[in-house]
Design a protein around this motif. Structure first.
Motif, PDB file in Angstrom:
ATOM      1  N   ARG A 120      -0.734  24.765  11.737  1.00  0.00           N
ATOM      2  CA  ARG A 120      -1.310  25.630  12.776  1.00  0.00           C
ATOM      3  C   ARG A 120      -1.795  26.955  12.210  1.00  0.00           C
ATOM      4  NH1 ARG A 120       1.843  25.142  18.566  1.00  0.00           N
ATOM      5  NH2 ARG A 120       1.755  22.856  18.777  1.00  0.00           N
ATOM      6  N   ASP A 121      -1.052  27.483  11.244  1.00  0.00           N
ATOM      7  CA  ASP A 121      -1.448  28.775  10.677  1.00  0.00           C
ATOM      8  C   ASP A 121      -2.798  28.670   9.986  1.00  0.00           C
ATOM      9  OD1 ASP A 121       0.847  29.937  11.623  1.00  0.00           O
ATOM     10  OD2 ASP A 121       1.953  29.728   9.737  1.00  0.00           O
ATOM     11  N   MET A 122      -3.016  27.591   9.239  1.00  0.00           N
ATOM     12  CA  MET A 122      -4.311  27.457   8.567  1.00  0.00           C
ATOM     13  C   MET A 122      -5.428  27.302   9.579  1.00  0.00           C
ATOM     14  SD  MET A 122      -5.605  24.888   5.522  1.00  0.00           S
ATOM     15  CE  MET A 122      -4.890  25.907   4.231  1.00  0.00           C
ATOM     16  N   LEU A 123      -5.192  26.532  10.644  1.00  0.00           N
ATOM     17  CA  LEU A 123      -6.214  26.380  11.666  1.00  0.00           C
ATOM     18  C   LEU A 123      -6.520  27.700  12.361  1.00  0.00           C
ATOM     19  CD1 LEU A 123      -5.233  22.993  13.382  1.00  0.00           C
ATOM     20  CD2 LEU A 123      -7.169  23.415  11.857  1.00  0.00           C
ATOM     21  N   ALA A 124      -5.479  28.522  12.560  1.00  0.00           N
ATOM     22  CA  ALA A 124      -5.667  29.754  13.335  1.00  0.00           C
ATOM     23  C   ALA A 124      -6.147  30.922  12.487  1.00  0.00           C
ATOM     24  CB  ALA A 124      -4.354  30.127  14.031  1.00  0.00           C
ATOM     25  N   GLU A 125      -5.796  30.930  11.191  1.00  0.00           N
ATOM     26  CA  GLU A 125      -6.027  32.133  10.392  1.00  0.00           C
ATOM     27  C   GLU A 125      -7.116  31.991   9.339  1.00  0.00           C
ATOM     28  OE1 GLU A 125      -2.223  33.114   8.786  1.00  0.00           O
ATOM     29  OE2 GLU A 125      -1.261  33.253  10.765  1.00  0.00           O
ATOM     30  N   THR A 126      -7.692  30.830   9.194  1.00  0.00           N
ATOM     31  CA  THR A 126      -8.737  30.658   8.190  1.00  0.00           C
ATOM     32  C   THR A 126      -9.946  31.524   8.544  1.00  0.00           C
ATOM     33  OG1 THR A 126      -8.049  28.420   7.627  1.00  0.00           O
ATOM     34  CG2 THR A 126     -10.327  28.996   7.144  1.00  0.00           C
ATOM     35  N   ASP A 127     -10.441  32.253   7.563  1.00  0.00           N
ATOM     36  CA  ASP A 127     -11.600  33.109   7.766  1.00  0.00           C
ATOM     37  C   ASP A 127     -12.837  32.270   8.079  1.00  0.00           C
ATOM     38  OD1 ASP A 127     -14.059  34.737   6.411  1.00  0.00           O
ATOM     39  OD2 ASP A 127     -12.523  36.110   7.191  1.00  0.00           O
ATOM     40  N   ASP A 128     -13.733  32.855   8.868  1.00  0.00           N
ATOM     41  CA  ASP A 128     -14.943  32.119   9.256  1.00  0.00           C
ATOM     42  C   ASP A 128     -15.712  31.606   8.045  1.00  0.00           C
ATOM     43  OD1 ASP A 128     -14.125  32.984  11.704  1.00  0.00           O
ATOM     44  OD2 ASP A 128     -15.978  34.018  12.259  1.00  0.00           O
ATOM     45  N   SER A 129     -15.697  32.380   6.960  1.00  0.00           N
ATOM     46  CA  SER A 129     -16.466  32.008   5.767  1.00  0.00           C
ATOM     47  C   SER A 129     -15.823  30.879   4.981  1.00  0.00           C
ATOM     48  CB  SER A 129     -16.640  33.229   4.858  1.00  0.00           C
ATOM     49  OG  SER A 129     -15.373  33.685   4.391  1.00  0.00           O
ATOM     50  N   PHE A 150       0.826  -1.187   0.000  1.00  0.00           N
ATOM     51  CA  PHE A 150       0.000   0.000   0.000  1.00  0.00           C
ATOM     52  C   PHE A 150       0.867   1.246   0.000  1.00  0.00           C
ATOM     53  CE2 PHE A 150       0.102  -0.174   4.767  1.00  0.00           C
ATOM     54  CZ  PHE A 150       0.425   1.145   5.038  1.00  0.00           C
ATOM     55  N   ARG A 151       0.229   2.336  -0.420  1.00  0.00           N
ATOM     56  CA  ARG A 151       0.918   3.618  -0.529  1.00  0.00           C
ATOM     57  C   ARG A 151      -0.001   4.699  -0.007  1.00  0.00           C
ATOM     58  NH1 ARG A 151       1.251   0.568  -5.071  1.00  0.00           N
ATOM     59  NH2 ARG A 151       3.315   0.092  -5.931  1.00  0.00           N
ATOM     60  N   ALA A 152       0.584   5.721   0.564  1.00  0.00           N
ATOM     61  CA  ALA A 152      -0.180   6.890   0.993  1.00  0.00           C
ATOM     62  C   ALA A 152       0.598   8.131   0.570  1.00  0.00           C
ATOM     63  CB  ALA A 152      -0.388   6.881   2.508  1.00  0.00           C
ATOM     64  N   PRO A 153      -0.023   9.034  -0.192  1.00  0.00           N
ATOM     65  CA  PRO A 153       0.669  10.256  -0.593  1.00  0.00           C
ATOM     66  C   PRO A 153       0.858  11.176   0.607  1.00  0.00           C
ATOM     67  CG  PRO A 153      -1.639  10.379  -1.203  1.00  0.00           C
ATOM     68  CD  PRO A 153      -1.414   8.996  -0.656  1.00  0.00           C
ATOM     69  N   PRO A 154       1.675  12.213   0.479  1.00  0.00           N
ATOM     70  CA  PRO A 154       1.814  13.174   1.579  1.00  0.00           C
ATOM     71  C   PRO A 154       0.446  13.723   1.992  1.00  0.00           C
ATOM     72  CG  PRO A 154       3.476  13.571  -0.101  1.00  0.00           C
ATOM     73  CD  PRO A 154       2.542  12.541  -0.668  1.00  0.00           C
ATOM     74  N   ALA A 155       0.213  13.783   3.302  1.00  0.00           N
ATOM     75  CA  ALA A 155      -1.076  14.275   3.803  1.00  0.00           C
ATOM     76  C   ALA A 155      -1.172  15.784   3.580  1.00  0.00           C
ATOM     77  CB  ALA A 155      -1.213  13.942   5.283  1.00  0.00           C
ATOM     78  N   ARG A 156      -2.408  16.281   3.523  1.00  0.00           N
ATOM     79  CA  ARG A 156      -2.625  17.705   3.269  1.00  0.00           C
ATOM     80  C   ARG A 156      -3.931  18.140   3.931  1.00  0.00           C
ATOM     81  NH1 ARG A 156      -4.436  17.182  -3.122  1.00  0.00           N
ATOM     82  NH2 ARG A 156      -6.080  15.642  -2.746  1.00  0.00           N
ATOM     83  N   MET A 157      -4.132  19.450   3.984  1.00  0.00           N
ATOM     84  CA  MET A 157      -5.385  20.006   4.467  1.00  0.00           C
ATOM     85  C   MET A 157      -5.770  21.174   3.575  1.00  0.00           C
ATOM     86  SD  MET A 157      -3.953  21.789   7.975  1.00  0.00           S
ATOM     87  CE  MET A 157      -5.534  22.476   8.466  1.00  0.00           C
ATOM     88  N   TRP A 158      -7.057  21.489   3.538  1.00  0.00           N
ATOM     89  CA  TRP A 158      -7.517  22.594   2.702  1.00  0.00           C
ATOM     90  C   TRP A 158      -8.777  23.198   3.304  1.00  0.00           C
ATOM     91  CZ3 TRP A 158      -7.973  17.478   1.471  1.00  0.00           C
ATOM     92  CH2 TRP A 158      -9.245  16.973   1.237  1.00  0.00           C
TER      93      TRP A 158
END
Length: 590
Positions: A268-277, A195-203
């Motif tokens: 952490r930056d994405m979790l902290a700085e993502t706009d409410d919308s 099995f393979r797993a690509p690098p994890a990401r968030m969006w």
């Protein structure tokens, strides 16, 4: 005829195909990706090897069509109806989150706390509020699964437990390794990647509120007053959770691996700085199980390892996704699709012809555009646009358009596109390349689909992941076995001209069993060629040599001679008595 062997399934299929004038499947050669047919010419076979499973095994051993739709099982777990590997998702508290297993090898991941009963939606299971305002969504495909954390609010993103998410991990008969890019692989005891797993990401879901991009052309009239649809795959709504949409912000996330755990460390930056919308935010590690790979690469840095056919089942695009006339596709990135094939099903086969077949379900316009099929270096779960594989050789190009249906005149429905060599174009090399691949000259065959003119936005078109490598072949012969004179229930043979076997029968029965190289045995239609040295009895006289062959698939024959005979693959006979050599020249296909 005395000594003849019974025809195998492949030979019977050849006879049926020749008689009926239609190809006949050799069902014993089936596997999840491979189908073999005997051809009406009575000599050759056609093998079709698919990039994705076309059938899967039922519990009783019969075949069924793949179906990733989840169902509740008798043991309380949840799993796909028909997948190429065993997959089980948690049915409620006490169950591990996911187990995937095949032939004694397995991977199990578990959420730190007890999981609620899931809500099932097609191929997805949603475990609600595993943390406050955080859902865990697990989606099955026929060969893999994707687990996504759906962070629905800024308050949920501030939960300190999201700083590092650790899944308990248990593996059997596998060794899990982490690559330098954060990708994961698991190898078995024989060194095969399982099995393979690509690098994890968030969006995030910023694309859902982005008003800077032009409105899709489906909502704008052309100068003729008609509605012109844009590519729906490229204007899919942001926030679906299966992958980033246009305008969504994407960030890589860290992965930490130990012997007993797999941890992801969100940005952490994405979790902290993502706009409410721009909520929800999605955190995604994916696992793909299987021998072959495919990936999608885009010039803006987006990639989709093990890419699927999308929510609408109509594949992914190649070319430049931009604006052309009244059509809007995207901001102008270039996209390419890669398919990789294993050589396992081609071993022992002499390739006479090769075709790459893939379905085109959509095009930007009715006028054809050129599409190139190119062999490249190999891909992996960590391949990106910046590290994309080098082009090695143009295989085939096609001038096509399909999938626009009644918008074209004449109608242009979805259609399979065959990429195969044109004898008039000497730069097309698919068949010789596949022949070399089958002979083991390189370990993987990676083929890329791309628009020939990647600056032409009108050339944008979509292809499915259902690519099939179609080859016409015959079995590769090897040296025959059990060669000698039939004597009672045994076979007599002398391996030495210094101690030849003497026979008095003027018409001895000579037998031999044709063999093929491993992998080429299905219905191989072979003949053994014998060389007979006939002696006149006069000393110093060089023997006369003749070649004779028995009828195809008949592996014994009688020999009449004047004087004495010697059957030997090479060299003149010396000595006073006739003898028989234990080997012959290599058998050949008929």
């Amino acid at each position: 005829m005395e000594g003849a062997l019974e025809p195998d399934e492949g030979q019977r299929a050849l006879a049926q195909a020749a008689q009926s004038g239609s190809r006949v499947e050799v069902q014993g050669e089936r596997d999840e990706r491979t189908t073999v047919y005997a051809n009406p010419d009575g000599h050759t076979f056609t093998l079709e090897h698919a990039a994705v499973p076309v059938r899967v095994v039922k519990d009783g051993g019969s075949w069924q069509s793949p179906d990733p739709t989840l169902e509740l099982r008798a043991d309380g777990s949840v799993g796909p109806k028909a997948a190429s590997v065993h997959m089980a998702f948690a049915g409620g508290p006490g169950d591990p989150l996911v187990t995937i297993a095949d032939r004694g090898r397995s991977l199990q991941l578990d959420w730190p706390d007890a999981l609620p009963k899931p809500h099932l939606d097609g191929a997805s299971a949603v475990y609600e509020n595993v943390l406050p305002d955080v859902d865990l969504k697990v989606t099955a495909t026929v060969e893999s699964f994707q687990q996504v954390l759906v962070v629905k609010t800024p308050e949920a993103a501030a939960d300190p437990r999201l700083r590092k998410l650790s899944f308990a991990m248990d593996v059997k008969a596998l060794k899990v390794q982490q690559g330098p890019a954060g990708n994961l692989t698991a190898v078995d005891a024989e060194g095969r990647t399982v099995f393979r797993a690509p690098p994890a990401r968030m969006w995030d879901s910023a694309g859902a509120t982005n008003t800077d991009a032009p409105a899709p052309a489906a909502a704008r009239p052309t100068v003729l007053g008609e509605l012109t649809p844009a590519d729906p795959s490229e204007v899919a709504p942001s926030g679906s959770g299966l992958g980033p949409g246009q305008g969504d912000n994407v960030a890589p996330i860290g992965v930490e691996l130990t012997e007993k755990s797999l941890s992801v460390v969100p940005d952490r930056d994405m979790l902290a700085e993502t706009d409410d919308s721009a909520y929800p935010v999605f955190i995604d590690p994916t696992v793909t199980w299987g021998e072959s790979e495919r990936t999608l690469l885009r010039s803006d840095g987006y990639e989709s390892y093990g890419w699927g056919n999308g929510d609408d089942g109509r594949g992914q695009g190649v070319g430049k996704c931009g604006t052309w006339g009244a059509y809007y596709c995207g901001p102008g990135y270039v996209q390419r699709l890669y398919y990789e094939f294993s050589p396992a099903s081609l071993a022992g086969k002499d390739i006479l012809g090769a075709t790459f077949r893939v379905t085109e379900p959509w095009a930007f316009q009715c006028e054809p555009r050129w599409v190139d099929l190119v062999r490249t270096n190999n891909i992996s779960s960590s391949t990106t646009w910046s590290s994309r594989p080098k082009d090695l050789d143009l295989m085939v190009d096609r001038h096509v358009s399909a999938g626009r249906g009644s918008l074209c005149d004449p109608d242009s429905p979805d259609a399979p596109v065959d990429f195969k060599d044109n004898a008039e174009e000497t730069n097309e090399n698919l068949t010789p390349t596949v022949r070399s691949f089958a002979a083991g000259k390189f370990s993987r065959l990676t083929l890329m689909l791309k628009a020939h003119d990647e600056g032409d936005t009108a050339a944008w078109k979509r292809f499915k992941n259902d690519a099939v490598l179609v080859v016409t072949y015959v079995g590769m012969p090897a040296l025959p076995k059990d060669v000698g004179l039939v004597a009672g229930t045994g076979i007599l043979c002398s391996p030495s001209s210094m101690a030849p076997l003497t026979v008095s029968d003027p018409t001895p029965l000579v037998t031999g069993r044709p063999m093929t190289v491993s992998g080429g045995s299905s219905g191989a239609s072979l003949r053994i060629r014998w060389r007979t040295d006939k002696l006149t009895g006069r000393r110093g006289r060089r023997p006369t040599r003749t070649w004779t062959r028995p009828p195809r698939a008949t592996w014994a024959t009688r020999w009449r001679r004047i004087g004495a005979s010697r059957l030997c693959p090479r060299g003149p006979f010396t000595g006073s008595r006739p003898s028989l050599c234990p080997t012959t020249r290599r058998g050949r296909t008929g």
